[in-house]
Design a protein around this motif. Structure first.
Motif, PDB file in Angstrom:
ATOM      1  N   THR A  88     -17.731  33.786  -8.595  1.00 46.94           N
ATOM      2  CA  THR A  88     -18.829  34.587  -8.062  1.00 46.94           C
ATOM      3  C   THR A  88     -18.867  35.998  -8.626  1.00 46.94           C
ATOM      4  O   THR A  88     -19.818  36.725  -8.372  1.00 46.94           O
ATOM      5  CB  THR A  88     -18.740  34.675  -6.530  1.00 46.94           C
ATOM      6  N   ALA A 148     -19.678  42.280 -16.359  1.00 51.29           N
ATOM      7  CA  ALA A 148     -20.586  43.141 -17.109  1.00 51.29           C
ATOM      8  C   ALA A 148     -20.173  43.162 -18.579  1.00 51.29           C
ATOM      9  O   ALA A 148     -18.989  43.108 -18.897  1.00 51.29           O
ATOM     10  CB  ALA A 148     -20.555  44.554 -16.548  1.00 51.29           C
ATOM     11  N   ARG A 201     -19.486  39.033 -11.107  1.00 48.78           N
ATOM     12  CA  ARG A 201     -20.439  39.333 -12.176  1.00 48.78           C
ATOM     13  C   ARG A 201     -19.696  40.133 -13.226  1.00 48.78           C
ATOM     14  O   ARG A 201     -19.244  41.247 -12.990  1.00 48.78           O
ATOM     15  CB  ARG A 201     -21.605  40.144 -11.639  1.00 48.78           C
TER      16      ARG A 201
END
Length: 129
Positions: free
Chosen positions: A32, A36, A34
């Protein structure tokens, strides 16, 4: 006849269920999260009072000295590669420029003019809010 009382065995708690829970949580957070993209060059963005956040994948970077970076390219090669990646076929998409706040406005204007000559129609300049 007298028998001795059987010795009680020590109960031992298994840690396997706890390890399973920890691994399930680890997998959950990894899936889950994210991640970058890593920025090519560290630039300090100018601030703005209003505006929308940009979600572009194709980002052109300009450092304080006015040097241009795109992926692994630097300088004129970065500009050409950026314009080529934005202009696929007959149409050109919109791109993103992350320029350092201390770079001269003349450098940014010159870069935008050169990109326009290469066919790039829209470039968003990213600022920090």
């Amino acid at each position: 006849m007298k028998f001795s009382a059987p010795q009680k065995r020590k109960t031992f708690e298994s840690v396997i269920p706890m390890i399973n829970v920890v691994f399930l949580l680890l997998i959950f957070f990894l899936l889950t999260a994210r991640i970058a993209p890593q920025h090519v060059v560290d630039v300090t963005l100018p601030t703005s009072e209003t505006g929308e956040k940009s979600a572009q994948d194709l980002t052109l970077y300009m450092d304080q000295a006015g040097e241009i970076y795109f992926q692994t390219f630097i300088g004129a090669e970065a500009e050409a590669a950026y314009a080529t990646s934005l202009c696929a076929g007959d149409t050109c998409g919109s791109g993103t420029l992350r320029a350092d706040k201390d770079t001269a406005a003349v450098n940014v204007a010159r870069l935008l003019t050169q990109l326009a000559q290469r066919g790039v129609q829209q470039v968003e300049v990213v600022t920090a809010q």
